[in-house]
Design a protein around this motif. Sequence first.
Motif, mmCIF file in Angstrom:
data_model
loop_
_atom_site.group_PDB
_atom_site.id
_atom_site.type_symbol
_atom_site.label_atom_id
_atom_site.label_comp_id
_atom_site.label_asym_id
_atom_site.label_seq_id
_atom_site.Cartn_x
_atom_site.Cartn_y
_atom_site.Cartn_z
ATOM 1 N N GLN A 43 0.839 -1.193 0.000
ATOM 2 C CA GLN A 43 0.000 0.000 0.000
ATOM 3 C C GLN A 43 0.875 1.244 0.000
ATOM 4 O O GLN A 43 2.023 1.217 0.447
ATOM 5 N N GLY A 45 0.683 5.699 0.452
ATOM 6 C CA GLY A 45 -0.117 6.824 0.904
ATOM 7 C C GLY A 45 0.622 8.141 0.806
ATOM 8 O O GLY A 45 1.850 8.197 0.887
ATOM 9 N N ARG A 62 -4.688 7.289 -0.407
ATOM 10 C CA ARG A 62 -4.106 5.995 -0.059
ATOM 11 C C ARG A 62 -4.621 4.938 -1.036
ATOM 12 O O ARG A 62 -5.791 4.906 -1.372
ATOM 13 N N ARG A 64 -4.583 0.792 -1.354
ATOM 14 C CA ARG A 64 -4.303 -0.487 -0.693
ATOM 15 C C ARG A 64 -4.338 -1.601 -1.722
ATOM 16 O O ARG A 64 -5.145 -1.581 -2.633
#
Length: 90
Positions: A43, A45, A62, A64
């Motif tokens: 992930q 961000g 973000r 994921r």
Amino acid sequence: MRFTFGLELEGDRLKSDLETQIVFAQNETAPNETSTDEYILTQFGLSYQMIKESSSINIFFRVRNIFDVVARNHISFEKMLHHLQVEILF
């Protein structure tokens, strides 16, 4: 068993992070449970602090499961219905 590794870079108002989680196969199951394969989740961000003096006003982004790997949580009752999919959060 799982391991999580991360890298975080922080500037004056911009912050970014990259995280990788390695989950090993689960083959030691109880009755009525199914095994799950190993997987690696990644992930990413970004966040931006809008007002420098305030830590409560941030814009963030973000993603994921960036690579959309088939990942099934071993303890989930719904693991055979769907896997952990790509999520994009704002």
